[in-house]
Design an enzyme around this catalytic site. Structure first.
Site, PDB file in Angstrom:
ATOM      1  N   SER A 150       0.808  -1.383  -0.131  1.00  0.00           N
ATOM      2  CA  SER A 150       0.003  -0.047  -0.163  1.00  0.00           C
ATOM      3  C   SER A 150       0.937   1.235  -0.045  1.00  0.00           C
ATOM      4  CB  SER A 150      -0.788   0.183   1.454  1.00  0.00           C
ATOM      5  OG  SER A 150      -1.488   1.147   1.394  1.00  0.00           O
ATOM      6  N   TYR A 163      -1.796  -0.946  10.387  1.00  0.00           N
ATOM      7  CA  TYR A 163      -1.823  -1.372   9.040  1.00  0.00           C
ATOM      8  C   TYR A 163      -1.105  -0.842   8.249  1.00  0.00           C
ATOM      9  CZ  TYR A 163      -3.755  -1.413   4.207  1.00  0.00           C
ATOM     10  OH  TYR A 163      -3.808  -1.571   2.626  1.00  0.00           O
TER      11      TYR A 163
END
Ligand code: NAD
Length: 252
Positions: A150, A163
Site C-alpha cells: 500500500s 495497517y
C-alpha cells in the site's frame, strides 16, 4: 513472435484473495495472459468455484491465511493439483481504520491480527513456495512473486498506524527477498493508493481526497492495478521494485 498466451501456457499462478477486488482483477488478467490460475479466498467458496469453473485451466482453494496450517496447505494443494508454481501474488490483506492519535485503540490484538494476515501469511506462502518457484524458473521466464502492499507502507499515511506498519514491513520483505531469492525468483510489490473495491466502498473522505488532490483526479480501478501486475510478471528483469500506484497523489 511468440504470444503471451503461448509463452505462459502450462505456467501456474496462485493469487491470494482473488474472489473480489484487486485480487480478482489480477487473476482474470493473468488468465487472459495464458496462465493456469489458482483462485483463493478465506470464505467466498461459491464465488471462487464459479470463477474457477469458467476455465478448464483454473481451480479454487479455500484457506484462512490467519491459520498457518491452512496457509501451508494452500501451497501444497496447489502443487498437488498442478505439480508446479511460476507466480505467487500475495494480495489477501486486512485493514482496520483507527485515528492515528488514538494510540490505545490500536491494541496488541489488532497489531497481531494485521501482522498475521498482511505479513506472516505472505512470508509463509513464499517460504512454502520457494522450492517450486525455483524449479519452474528459467532465464527467459524467471519465477515471480508480487506482494500487494500500500502507499501507506511507503509514506506516513493510511487508515491506521498498525495497517501502515504491516504494509511497510511487506515492502521491506519484498526488497530483502529480491536480494535473497535472485536470480531464480524476482520479487516486487505494488503499493496502491485508493482502489475502487469492496474494502474502500465506505471511505468517503479518501474518495474526496483522490478526486480533489491527486493528479489523476480519481482512485484506480482494480483492472489498472492488474495491468501493473501483468507487466511485472511478464518482465524477465525487474526485481526489488515497489511500484507506487496512487495516481500521483504522492507528488502533491
Ligand atoms: P477485498 O476486501 O476485495 O479483498 C481482500 C481479500 O483478502 C479478500 O478476497 C479476502 O478473502 C482476503 N482475505 C482477507 N483476510 C483473509 C484471511 N484471513 N485469509 C484468507 N484471505 C483473506 O480488498 P482489496 O481492496 O481488493 O484488497 C486487496 C489488497 O490490496 C489488500 O492487501 C489491501 O490491503 C491492498 N490495498 C487495497 C487498497 C484499496 O484501496 N482497495 C489500497 C492499498 C492496498
Amino acid at each position: 513472435m511468440i504470444s503471451d498466451q503461448e509463452k505462459n501456457a502450462g505456467r501456474v499462478a496462485l493469487i491470494t484473495g482473488s474472489t473480489s477486488g484487486i485480487g480478482k482483477a489480477i487473476a482474470l488478467q493473468l488468465a487472459n495472459d495464458g496462465f493456469t490460475i489458482v483462485f483463493h479466498s478465506r470464505s467466498s467458496v461459491i464465488e471462487g468455484e464459479s470463477l474457477a469453473s469458467t476455465s478448464p485451466n483454473a481451480a479454487y482453494i479455500q484457506a484462512d491465511l490467519s491459520d498457518q496450517v491452512q496457509a501451508k496447505r494452500l501451497v501444497s494443494d496447489t502443487l498437488s493439483k498442478y505439480g508446479r508454481l511460476d507466480v505467487l501474488v500475495n494480495n489477501a490483506g486486512i485493514n482496520v481504520s483507527i485515528p492515528h492519535g488514538s494510540l490505545k485503540e490500536a491494541s496488541p490484538e489488532i497489531w497481531r491480527d494485521l501482522y498475521e494476515v498482511n505479513v506472516i501469511a505472505p512470508w509463509t506462502l513464499i517460504a512454502e513456495a520457494e522450492q517450486a518457484l525455483r524449479k519452474a524458473s528459467t532465464q527467459e521466464c524467471p519465477a515471480s512473486i508480487i506482494n500487494i502492499s500500500s502507499h501507506a507502507g511507503v509514506r506516513p499515511k493510511g487508515a491506521s498506524i498498525p495497517y501502515a506498519a504491516s504494509k511497510s514491513a511487506l515492502n521491506h520483505i519484498t526488497q530483502l527477498l529480491a536480494l535473497t531469492l535472485s536470480p531464480d525468483i524476482r520479487v516486487n510489490a505494488i503499493a496502491p493508493g485508493l482502489v475502487d473495491t469492496p474494502m474502500t466502498e465506505s471511505w468517503i473522505e479518501a474518495h474526496k481526497l483522490w478526486k480533489e488532490k491527486s493528479p489523476m483526479k480519481r482512485g484506480a480501478k482494480p483492472s489498472e492495478i492488474a495491468h501493473t501486475a501483468s507487466m511485472l510478471v511478464s518482465s524477465s528483469y525487474l526485481t526489488g521494485e515497489i511500484i507506487l500506484s496512487d495516481g500521483g497523489l504522492n507528488l502533491t
